[in-house]
Scaffold this motif. Structure first.
Motif, short mmCIF file in Angstrom:
data_model
loop_
_atom_site.label_atom_id
_atom_site.label_comp_id
_atom_site.label_asym_id
_atom_site.label_seq_id
_atom_site.Cartn_x
_atom_site.Cartn_y
_atom_site.Cartn_z
N THR A 168 0.73 -1.20 -0.11
CA THR A 168 -0.02 0.00 0.10
C THR A 168 0.91 1.37 -0.11
O THR A 168 0.54 2.19 -0.50
N ARG A 169 2.15 1.23 0.64
CA ARG A 169 2.87 2.55 0.76
C ARG A 169 3.74 2.47 -0.71
O ARG A 169 3.71 3.74 -1.13
N SER A 170 4.05 1.61 -1.12
CA SER A 170 4.84 1.71 -2.34
C SER A 170 4.00 2.27 -3.37
O SER A 170 4.33 3.24 -4.28
N LEU A 171 2.64 1.56 -3.53
CA LEU A 171 1.57 2.08 -4.76
C LEU A 171 1.33 3.72 -4.27
O LEU A 171 0.97 4.25 -5.32
N ALA A 172 1.11 3.77 -2.86
CA ALA A 172 0.74 5.29 -2.49
C ALA A 172 1.77 6.29 -3.21
O ALA A 172 1.45 7.46 -3.66
N GLY A 173 3.14 5.94 -2.98
CA GLY A 173 4.03 6.80 -3.48
C GLY A 173 3.99 6.83 -4.84
O GLY A 173 4.06 7.99 -5.81
N GLU A 174 3.62 5.93 -5.60
CA GLU A 174 3.57 5.76 -7.31
C GLU A 174 2.54 6.62 -7.71
O GLU A 174 2.79 7.34 -8.73
N VAL A 175 1.23 6.53 -7.39
CA VAL A 175 0.11 7.21 -7.83
C VAL A 175 -0.23 8.48 -7.07
O VAL A 175 -1.09 9.32 -7.47
N GLY A 176 0.51 8.76 -5.93
CA GLY A 176 0.32 10.13 -5.35
C GLY A 176 -0.82 10.24 -4.45
O GLY A 176 -1.73 11.31 -4.25
N LEU A 177 -1.23 9.06 -3.90
CA LEU A 177 -2.48 9.15 -3.03
C LEU A 177 -1.90 8.62 -1.62
O LEU A 177 -0.65 8.29 -1.41
N SER A 178 -2.72 8.79 -0.50
CA SER A 178 -2.22 8.39 0.93
C SER A 178 -2.53 6.77 0.87
O SER A 178 -3.05 5.96 0.19
N GLN A 179 -1.59 6.35 1.77
CA GLN A 179 -1.56 4.75 2.06
C GLN A 179 -3.16 4.13 2.42
O GLN A 179 -3.40 3.10 1.96
N THR A 180 -3.72 5.15 3.19
CA THR A 180 -4.91 4.85 3.66
C THR A 180 -5.78 4.93 2.33
O THR A 180 -6.93 3.88 2.13
N ALA A 181 -5.92 5.44 1.35
CA ALA A 181 -6.82 5.70 0.30
C ALA A 181 -6.61 4.34 -0.51
O ALA A 181 -7.28 3.75 -1.09
N VAL A 182 -5.23 4.17 -0.66
CA VAL A 182 -4.85 2.65 -1.63
C VAL A 182 -5.50 1.40 -0.91
O VAL A 182 -6.10 0.63 -1.42
N SER A 183 -5.50 1.57 0.44
CA SER A 183 -5.86 0.25 1.20
C SER A 183 -7.32 0.37 1.20
O SER A 183 -7.78 -0.85 0.83
N ARG A 184 -8.03 1.39 1.17
CA ARG A 184 -9.62 1.24 0.84
C ARG A 184 -9.93 0.68 -0.13
O ARG A 184 -10.78 -0.09 -0.64
N ILE A 185 -9.28 1.21 -1.39
CA ILE A 185 -9.49 0.84 -2.77
C ILE A 185 -9.18 -0.63 -3.00
O ILE A 185 -10.14 -1.30 -3.51
N TRP A 186 -8.12 -1.36 -2.28
CA TRP A 186 -7.81 -2.61 -2.52
C TRP A 186 -8.92 -3.21 -1.90
O TRP A 186 -9.48 -4.47 -2.50
N ARG A 187 -9.21 -3.01 -0.53
CA ARG A 187 -10.35 -3.84 0.07
C ARG A 187 -11.52 -3.66 -0.69
O ARG A 187 -12.40 -4.74 -0.65
N ALA A 188 -12.10 -2.40 -1.33
CA ALA A 188 -13.23 -2.51 -2.16
C ALA A 188 -13.29 -3.49 -3.21
O ALA A 188 -14.33 -3.94 -3.49
N PHE A 189 -12.09 -3.55 -4.03
CA PHE A 189 -12.05 -4.49 -5.20
C PHE A 189 -11.50 -5.76 -4.71
O PHE A 189 -11.26 -6.47 -5.80
N GLY A 190 -11.30 -6.17 -3.60
CA GLY A 190 -10.89 -7.61 -3.35
C GLY A 190 -9.34 -7.81 -3.72
O GLY A 190 -9.09 -8.99 -4.12
N LEU A 191 -8.32 -6.58 -3.99
CA LEU A 191 -7.14 -6.85 -4.35
C LEU A 191 -6.17 -7.21 -3.14
O LEU A 191 -6.15 -6.26 -2.19
#
Length: 354
Positions: free
Chosen positions: A116-139
């Motif tokens: 979540t942290r490495s992807l957050a740095g890549e796409v420019g979002l917070s780690q929490t936002a990436v985590s919520r998106i992953w949970r929503a889409f089952g990733l």
């Protein structure tokens, strides 16, 4: 001053049906259920004041007035909660799509999968936002399953043969699932096992002492769940032939014996073939290569491992063998047969989908 006249409520059949359905809502929607009961009472008690209706329902007069008037103005929609103000959405659909496509279609430069942290740095979002998106889409990039597909050219025929035995066994015959659990180690811990205490699990030393190995041949009766076992120091064709002889003695002479087993070389030697020719009531059914899951005795081996061997300590092979024999005797005192439920077509369809 004269009291204000309550707004008359006249319901259509559809409105009454919907209100009655809402009035029976479970506890999670009791607010809507109460509003529906208020409107139904106003419709059924035409001419009654809001105060009388409030007293009969055990609510305040203001509540009856509010929901009567809301229904008269907006009908059923008036009973629903209005959207509440809140913080506006900060993550756009394009950001969500970018997180998903980056997760599924790329990998980081210095790792095999995104966090979540490495992807957050890549796409420019917070780690929490990436985590919520992953949970929503089952990733779950950190997880990886393994699988193995049999390359046996006769896979379909063998699956149908074995599963057919399980689901429709022949008359006047016994179906035995046979395999060997080889190289069972007699292990002793280098220090005594510390017992379990409140808040602390049992503790065993990481290192151990080897005292030798034993090999178990086992035959699981599919119908009764009973097990015939035989322990040997080695697992060659000689031992397998001895085990077949033991099975010949255990199974009543008037029954045919259908044996489900794997493709180990010790099962196909000339000595075994000669033994089978001399004992025509024995019929071997081979599972496909890399398909041990088709042999029900493997499930029994799993129980033996988890309930007796995995945490057991044995200072000698003799002690190990005694423990295994005692466990088999205890199992046979109250055998529990495994019930096969999948048809061959269902198995083949699931493999095709995978």
């Amino acid at each position: 001053m004269p009291s204000p006249v309550a707004v008359p409520i006249v319901l259509t059949d559809d409105e009454r049906e919907q209100l009655q359905a809402w009035s029976r809502r479970p506890s999670s929607a009791q607010a809507l259920a109460l509003r529906a009961r208020i409107v139904l009472a106003c419709a059924d008690a035409a001419g009654e004041s809001n105060g009388v209706i409030a007293a009969s329902l055990g609510v305040s007069r203001n509540s009856v007035t509010k929901w009567r008037n809301r229904f008269a103005t907006d009908r059923l929609d008036g009973l629903l909660d209005e959207p509440r103000p809140g913080r506006p959405r900060t993550i756009a659909d394009a950001d969500v799509e970018r997180v998903i496509t980056t997760t599924l279609e790329t990998t980081p430069r210095n790792a095999t999968h995104w966090s979540t942290r490495s992807l957050a740095g890549e796409v420019g979002l917070s780690q929490t936002a990436v985590s919520r998106i992953w949970r929503a889409f089952g990733l779950q990039p950190h997880r990886q399953d393994t699988w193995k597909l049999s390359k046996d050219p006769q896979f379909i025929d063998k699956v149908r043969d074995v599963v057919g035995l399980y689901l429709d066994p022949p008359e006047r015959a016994v179906v035995l699932c046979v395999d060997e659990k080889s190289q069972i180690q007699a292990l002793d811990r280098t220090a005594p096992v510390l017992p379990m205490m409140p808040g602390t699990p049992a503790r065993a030393s990481h290192d151990y002492l080897r005292a030798g190995t034993s090999s178990l041949y086992a035959a699981l009766d599919m119908a009764t769940g009973k097990v015939v076992g035989s322990l040997h120091t080695r697992h060659r064709a000689i031992e397998f032939k001895k085990f077949l002889t033991k099975l010949d003695q255990e199974v009543p002479a008037d029954l045919d014996v259908h044996v489900v087993l794997d493709n180990a070389s010790t099962h196909k030697t000339p000595a075994i073939k000669r033994w089978l020719l001399a004992h025509p009531r024995f019929v071997l059914h081979f599972t496909p290569t890399s398909s041990s899951w088709l042999n029900l005795v493997e499930r029994w081996f799993g129980e033996l491992t988890t309930k007796k061997l995995q945490r057991g300590t044995h200072r000698s092979v003799r002690a190990l063998n005694a423990d295994i024999r005692a466990w088999i005797e205890d199992w046979n005192d109250n055998p529990r047969p495994y019930v096969w439920t999948k048809t061959a077509d269902q198995i083949l369809e699931s493999i095709a989908r995978y």
